[in-house]
Structures are given as C-alpha cells and as structure tokens.
Design a protein around this motif. Structure first.
Motif: not given
Length: 70
Positions: A13-20, A27-38, A45-52
């Motif tokens: 998930l963290g790689q995906f958010v950066k990819f798009i 390193s910005d993924i933690k704060s992005f996940l806290h500020q936005n609903t995915i 989902e709030n785990r940056r390591g979630r496999k898609l």
C-alpha cells in the motif's frame, strides 16, 4: 475506476500511494495514512505494508483504483 498495472505479484500500500503520486517520499506514508481514509476492497486499511494483489480495489481521496497484473 482507474486501472493500475503492476509487473509484480503484489504491491504494498505504501508503495502504491507513492506510485500514483499522492506522496513524494515513502517516509510520508505514515502521516498520509493518519490524515486520509483508504479503503481496500471496501474495508478501511491503515497498514502501509498491506499487500495489494490483482483485482484489489483501492479507494483514496474519492477515487477508486483497480490493481491489475501486467
């Protein structure tokens, strides 16, 4: 719905958010996940390591993405 093609079996998930281009650094993924609903396949989902995997649907900031294997 926008299709996102990946060349590997999965993308985290963290790689995906950066990819798009929603974040510029991984390193910005933690704060992005806290500020936005995915949602992944309709569940919050709030785990940056979630496999898609192929066929997963990800909803971020009102947009839905469909993961597809290339």
């Amino acid at each position: 719905m926008k299709e996102i093609f990946i060349k590997t079996e999965y993308i985290k998930l963290g790689q995906f958010v950066k990819f798009i281009n929603l974040i510029s650094n991984g390193s910005d993924i933690k704060s992005f996940l806290h500020q936005n609903t995915i949602q992944v396949n309709g569940e919050i989902e709030n785990r940056r390591g979630r496999k898609l995997f192929n066929g997963d649907q990800v909803k971020i900031l009102g947009l839905t993405y469909l993961i597809k294997n290339n």
